[in-house]
Design a protein around this motif. Structure first.
Motif, short mmCIF file in Angstrom:
data_model
loop_
_atom_site.label_atom_id
_atom_site.label_comp_id
_atom_site.label_asym_id
_atom_site.label_seq_id
_atom_site.Cartn_x
_atom_site.Cartn_y
_atom_site.Cartn_z
N GLY A 262 0.80 -1.23 0.00
CA GLY A 262 0.00 0.00 0.00
C GLY A 262 0.83 1.27 0.00
N GLY A 263 2.14 1.13 0.12
CA GLY A 263 3.01 2.30 0.08
C GLY A 263 3.29 2.87 1.45
N HIS A 264 4.39 3.59 1.56
CA HIS A 264 4.75 4.24 2.82
C HIS A 264 3.70 5.29 3.16
CE1 HIS A 264 7.05 6.42 5.83
NE2 HIS A 264 7.91 5.43 5.85
N PRO A 265 3.32 5.41 4.43
CA PRO A 265 2.27 6.39 4.78
C PRO A 265 2.63 7.83 4.45
CG PRO A 265 3.30 5.47 6.76
CD PRO A 265 3.75 4.63 5.61
N MET A 266 3.91 8.13 4.25
CA MET A 266 4.29 9.50 3.89
C MET A 266 3.89 9.86 2.47
SD MET A 266 7.92 10.58 5.54
CE MET A 266 8.02 11.20 7.22
N TRP A 267 3.74 8.82 1.60
CA TRP A 267 3.39 9.14 0.21
C TRP A 267 2.39 8.18 -0.42
CZ3 TRP A 267 8.73 8.78 1.50
CH2 TRP A 267 9.27 7.50 1.40
N GLY A 268 2.23 7.00 0.13
CA GLY A 268 1.22 6.06 -0.36
C GLY A 268 1.54 5.49 -1.73
N ALA A 269 0.58 4.75 -2.26
CA ALA A 269 0.70 4.18 -3.60
C ALA A 269 0.21 5.21 -4.61
CB ALA A 269 -0.12 2.90 -3.71
N GLN A 270 0.99 5.43 -5.66
CA GLN A 270 0.70 6.49 -6.62
C GLN A 270 0.66 5.93 -8.05
OE1 GLN A 270 -0.06 9.51 -5.64
NE2 GLN A 270 0.43 9.12 -3.48
N PRO A 271 -0.01 6.65 -8.96
CA PRO A 271 -0.03 6.20 -10.36
C PRO A 271 1.28 6.52 -11.07
CG PRO A 271 -1.36 8.19 -10.09
CD PRO A 271 -0.92 7.79 -8.71
N TRP A 272 1.68 5.62 -11.96
CA TRP A 272 2.88 5.79 -12.78
C TRP A 272 2.53 5.61 -14.24
CZ3 TRP A 272 8.13 5.93 -10.77
CH2 TRP A 272 8.20 5.87 -9.37
N THR A 273 3.27 6.29 -15.10
CA THR A 273 3.14 6.10 -16.55
C THR A 273 4.54 5.98 -17.14
OG1 THR A 273 3.06 8.50 -16.89
CG2 THR A 273 0.95 7.32 -16.77
N PHE A 274 4.63 5.30 -18.26
CA PHE A 274 5.93 5.16 -18.92
C PHE A 274 6.02 6.17 -20.05
CE2 PHE A 274 9.09 3.34 -21.80
CZ PHE A 274 10.12 3.07 -20.90
N ASP A 275 7.02 7.06 -19.96
CA ASP A 275 7.26 8.07 -21.00
C ASP A 275 8.15 7.45 -22.07
OD1 ASP A 275 8.41 10.25 -22.50
OD2 ASP A 275 7.72 11.61 -20.92
N VAL A 276 7.57 7.18 -23.21
CA VAL A 276 8.30 6.49 -24.28
C VAL A 276 9.46 7.35 -24.78
CG1 VAL A 276 8.13 5.51 -26.59
CG2 VAL A 276 6.26 5.19 -24.96
N ASP A 277 9.24 8.64 -24.93
CA ASP A 277 10.30 9.52 -25.43
C ASP A 277 11.47 9.59 -24.46
OD1 ASP A 277 8.84 10.11 -27.72
OD2 ASP A 277 7.84 11.84 -26.78
#
Length: 222
Positions: A168-183
């Motif tokens: 679930g992620g560290h309580p200071m920042w939690g689980a966040q969305p990620w995307t892959f930048d192809v460029d």
């Protein structure tokens, strides 16, 4: 202080991962509270500052470093390479920096390079770096991988709920969305406190940035 010998001590994983599962009994990790408490004191010892090295490809390592003052202990995570500047991936100091890894990156570095020195066991590497992770799209196999790692370190077989909580992620920042930048050929995090809002090592000379991205270079599956 070299932290590697601590990995096999009773209570280490319950102490190292305590912030990710606040209120969870140490027995969930297969240890008693006294061992976990003693290890927490060791990790927070103001004269110790234990450091763990997780070697990855290209001569890089990710360092996990406990830094303790009189009132506060933080854990810093940064990739290092001889001759290159440090890049902070995550830190639990008052500035709260994280998350620093998404699941595809963490999964890609579980195996240590041949002949590496430091934390080389895949299960230990996963659990050491788990506090850096914060990925809201971690796949189902991540739960199984974390549970397997916990069991290898003495947790009971029925530890899947604990594994889910740790993801679930560290309580200071939690689980966040990620995307892959192809460029940019880099994973980008949308978290407010993440240093990965820009490509990893963006301020490094081009050679070092390319090398570092190659170490973590886990592109999304087509």
């Amino acid at each position: 202080m070299e932290g590697l010998p601590l990995l096999g001590e009773p209570g280490f994983w319950a102490a190292h991962l305590a912030d990710l599962c606040e209120g969870e009994s140490p027995e969930a990790f297969g240890v008693d509270g006294a061992d976990a408490g003693a290890m927490l004191e060791c990790l927070h010892d103001t004269s110790a500052w234990p450091m763990f090295q997780v070697p990855i490809e290209g001569g890089f390592s990710i360092v996990v470093h406990y830094t303790s003052g009189e009132e506060y202990t933080s854990t810093d995570h940064f990739p290092v390479h001889p001759g290159s500047p440090d890049v902070v991936m995550a830190s639990t100091d008052q500035d709260r920096i994280g998350p620093g890894l998404c699941w595809p990156e963490l999964a890609a570095i579980l195996q240590a390079p041949d002949g590496a020195v430091g934390a080389t066991d895949p299960h230990a590497r996963l659990l050491l770096l788990l506090p850096v992770l914060g990925d809201s799209a971690a796949p189902a196999e991540a739960v199984g991988a974390v549970a397997e790692a916990l069991i290898s370190q003495g947790a009971p077989d029925a530890c899947e709920p604990l594994a889910r909580r740790l993801l679930g992620g560290h309580p200071m920042w939690g689980a966040q969305p990620w995307t892959f930048d192809v460029d940019e050929r880099s994973w980008i995090c949308d978290g407010e406190h993440s240093p990965r809002q820009t490509p990893l090592g963006d301020h490094l000379p081009p050679y070092w940035r390319v090398e570092l991205e190659a170490c973590l270079g886990a592109e999304p599956h087509a």
